[in-house]
Design an enzyme around this catalytic site. Structure first.
Site, short mmCIF file in Angstrom:
data_model
loop_
_atom_site.label_atom_id
_atom_site.label_comp_id
_atom_site.label_asym_id
_atom_site.label_seq_id
_atom_site.Cartn_x
_atom_site.Cartn_y
_atom_site.Cartn_z
N ARG A 288 10.30 12.60 46.20
CA ARG A 288 11.27 12.45 45.12
C ARG A 288 11.90 11.09 45.38
O ARG A 288 12.67 10.92 46.32
CB ARG A 288 12.32 13.56 45.17
CG ARG A 288 11.73 14.98 45.06
CD ARG A 288 12.81 16.00 44.80
NE ARG A 288 12.35 17.38 45.02
CZ ARG A 288 11.70 18.11 44.12
NH1 ARG A 288 11.41 17.61 42.94
NH2 ARG A 288 11.35 19.35 44.39
N GLY B 208 12.61 28.24 41.25
CA GLY B 208 12.48 28.00 39.81
C GLY B 208 13.54 27.05 39.29
O GLY B 208 13.62 26.80 38.10
N ARG B 209 14.38 26.55 40.19
CA ARG B 209 15.46 25.64 39.80
C ARG B 209 16.26 26.24 38.64
O ARG B 209 16.97 27.20 38.84
CB ARG B 209 14.90 24.27 39.44
CG ARG B 209 15.91 23.15 39.66
CD ARG B 209 15.37 21.84 39.16
NE ARG B 209 14.23 21.37 39.91
CZ ARG B 209 14.30 20.55 40.95
NH1 ARG B 209 15.45 20.09 41.34
NH2 ARG B 209 13.21 20.17 41.57
N ASP C 224 7.58 25.67 38.61
CA ASP C 224 8.69 26.20 37.81
C ASP C 224 8.31 26.60 36.37
O ASP C 224 9.05 27.30 35.71
CB ASP C 224 9.84 25.19 37.74
CG ASP C 224 10.41 24.85 39.10
OD1 ASP C 224 10.15 25.61 40.06
OD2 ASP C 224 11.12 23.84 39.21
N ARG D 299 -8.89 15.58 41.92
CA ARG D 299 -10.36 15.52 41.97
C ARG D 299 -10.93 15.29 40.57
O ARG D 299 -11.82 14.44 40.37
CB ARG D 299 -10.87 16.84 42.56
CG ARG D 299 -12.37 17.06 42.50
CD ARG D 299 -12.68 18.42 43.16
NE ARG D 299 -14.06 18.77 43.10
CZ ARG D 299 -14.61 19.46 42.09
NH1 ARG D 299 -13.87 19.82 41.07
NH2 ARG D 299 -15.90 19.77 42.14
N ASP E 281 8.48 24.86 33.65
CA ASP E 281 9.63 24.55 32.79
C ASP E 281 9.42 23.33 31.90
O ASP E 281 10.38 22.63 31.58
CB ASP E 281 10.89 24.36 33.66
CG ASP E 281 10.73 23.24 34.67
OD1 ASP E 281 9.62 22.73 34.82
OD2 ASP E 281 11.73 22.87 35.29
N THR F 278 4.07 21.75 38.36
CA THR F 278 5.29 22.28 39.00
C THR F 278 5.20 23.80 38.99
O THR F 278 4.73 24.39 38.01
CB THR F 278 6.57 21.84 38.26
OG1 THR F 278 7.67 22.67 38.69
CG2 THR F 278 6.47 21.97 36.74
N ASP G 253 9.55 17.54 35.50
CA ASP G 253 10.38 16.78 34.57
C ASP G 253 10.90 15.47 35.16
O ASP G 253 10.97 14.45 34.45
CB ASP G 253 11.52 17.63 34.00
CG ASP G 253 12.31 18.38 35.05
OD1 ASP G 253 11.99 18.23 36.26
OD2 ASP G 253 13.25 19.11 34.69
N GLY H 274 8.10 18.04 43.49
CA GLY H 274 7.64 19.13 44.37
C GLY H 274 6.14 19.32 44.26
O GLY H 274 5.59 19.29 43.16
O1 F6P Z 1 10.54 22.05 41.26
C1 F6P Z 1 9.92 22.83 42.23
C2 F6P Z 1 10.94 23.38 43.20
O2 F6P Z 1 10.24 24.14 44.17
C3 F6P Z 1 12.06 24.21 42.57
O3 F6P Z 1 11.66 25.52 42.27
C4 F6P Z 1 13.11 24.10 43.63
O4 F6P Z 1 14.40 24.29 43.08
C5 F6P Z 1 12.94 22.70 44.16
O5 F6P Z 1 11.60 22.33 43.85
C6 F6P Z 1 13.17 22.51 45.64
O6 F6P Z 1 13.03 21.17 45.93
P1 F6P Z 1 12.87 20.57 47.41
O7 F6P Z 1 11.51 20.95 47.91
O8 F6P Z 1 13.02 19.10 47.23
O9 F6P Z 1 13.94 21.20 48.22
#
Ligand code: F6P
Length: 324
Positions: free
Chosen positions: A72, A171-172, A128, A21, A130, A126, A103, A11
């Site tokens: 991804r 935040g997954r 998140d 940069r 995390d 990220t 991660d 993400g």
């Molecule tokens: O890891 C960042 C994040 O925005 C998470 O908070 C969320 O669960 C996920 O990515 C959403 O992913 P995508 O943009 O692939 O739907």
């Protein structure tokens, strides 16, 4: 080390451009040939790798998203995909790689580095927050600021109509965004993936609020909460507590965009600068992170496995005390 490539993966997060940069300019300053890989690992596989100079990263420090694009990439998880990526790097004599991501990005980088002996340096990017080894990840601060701006607006209408709002934040599996945005927006309650908050407990908090003349309330629901997202929680609460007119808002991907905060621009610059310097020192398979306002390295392995409970205990307690 003579040639270094940089990519962003997973993400996008505000501050990634500031980091790109810094990586490119630190490399060039030290006489390294720099390359930008488009669309993360996908670009390594499809040979979308371009030379970058100091001007390639002009006027991007203030931009959200990532100029290198991101993806991804499932193909990179296969042996064939990784081998193709390696061939494309080898053809350009690229011996160092800076990966900016979360991660999933680091898991790929670890396998790639181990398999082909490429020198890899990770930057935690990220929203998140995390990853173990950095108090803050790139984009987290901006995301919280974006979230609280949205919640402030919702509070205006919640208050005007005497409503109860359930607001879902990203935040997954991590409740970092939810917790900090709850404290900074003065939310009445927050539901986190890391912490059990029973429906009974939530309803009793809302009942106490109503009986002490709270005319509106805001509940932040982290997307990873065990009782489901904001819609599910709102439905379950409504079945048993119907004091307010209830509404739901999912903030969604707006949380990932926007111009990075000063904090994220500085963090991106510091970590990008450090990532290249660590590669130049001969280090590999590490992540650069911020710990106690100092840039420190952590092995990628540790960053991935020692994850997670990052929620500050005083903030957790404050969610109850300050919202009475
Ligand atoms: O890891 C960042 C994040 O925005 C998470 O908070 C969320 O669960 C996920 O990515 C959403 O992913 P995508 O943009 O692939 O739907």
């Amino acid at each position: 080390i003579k040639n270094i490539a940089v990519l962003t993966s997973g993400g996008d997060a505000p501050g990634m451009n500031a980091c790109i940069r810094a990586v490119v300019r630190t490399g060039i300053y030290n006489g390294i040939n720099m390359f930008g890989v488009l669309q993360g690992y996908q670009g390594l596989i499809s040979n979308n790798i371009n030379p970058m100079d100091a001007r390639s990263v002009s006027n991007i420090i203030h931009l959200g998203g990532t100029i290198l694009k991101t993806a991804r990439c499932l193909e990179f998880k296969t042996d064939e995909g990784m081998a193709l990526a390696y061939e494309n790097m080898k053809a350009r004599d690229i011996d160092g790689l800076v990966v900016i991501g979360g991660d999933g990005t680091f898991t790929g980088a670890k396998r790639f580095g181990e398999k082909f002996g490429i020198r890899v340096m990770g930057v935690p990017g990220t929203i998140d927050n995390d990853l173990y080894g950095s108090d803050f990840t790139l984009g987290y601060d901006t995301a919280i600021n974006t979230v609280i701006e949205a919640i402030d607006k919702i509070r205006d209408t919640a208050d005007s109509h005497d409503r109860l709002f359930f607001i879902e934040v990203m935040g997954r599996d991590s409740g970092c965004i939810a917790l900090r945005s709850a404290i900074s927006s003065g939310a009445e309650a927050v539901l986190l993936p890391e912490k059990e908050t029973s429906l009974n407990e939530l309803i009793s908090m809302l009942e106490t609020g109503a009986s002490t003349k709270k005319t509106s309330s805001i509940v932040i629901v982290s997307e990873g909460h065990k009782d489901g997202g904001a819609y599910e929680v709102a439905k379950k609460v409504k079945e048993r507590f119907n004091h307010y007119d209830t509404k739901v808002t999912i903030l969604g991907h707006l949380q990932r965009g926007g111009s990075p905060s000063s904090f994220d621009r500085i963090l991106g610059s510091r970590l990008g600068f450090a990532a290249v310097n660590e590669l130049l020192k001969g280090n590999t398979m590490e992540m650069v992170g911020l710990r106690g306002n100092e840039v420190k390295t952590t092995s990628i392995e540790e960053a991935l496995t020692r994850h997670t409970f990052k929620l500050e205990s005083d903030l957790l307690e404050m969610t109850k005390v300050l919202s009475i």
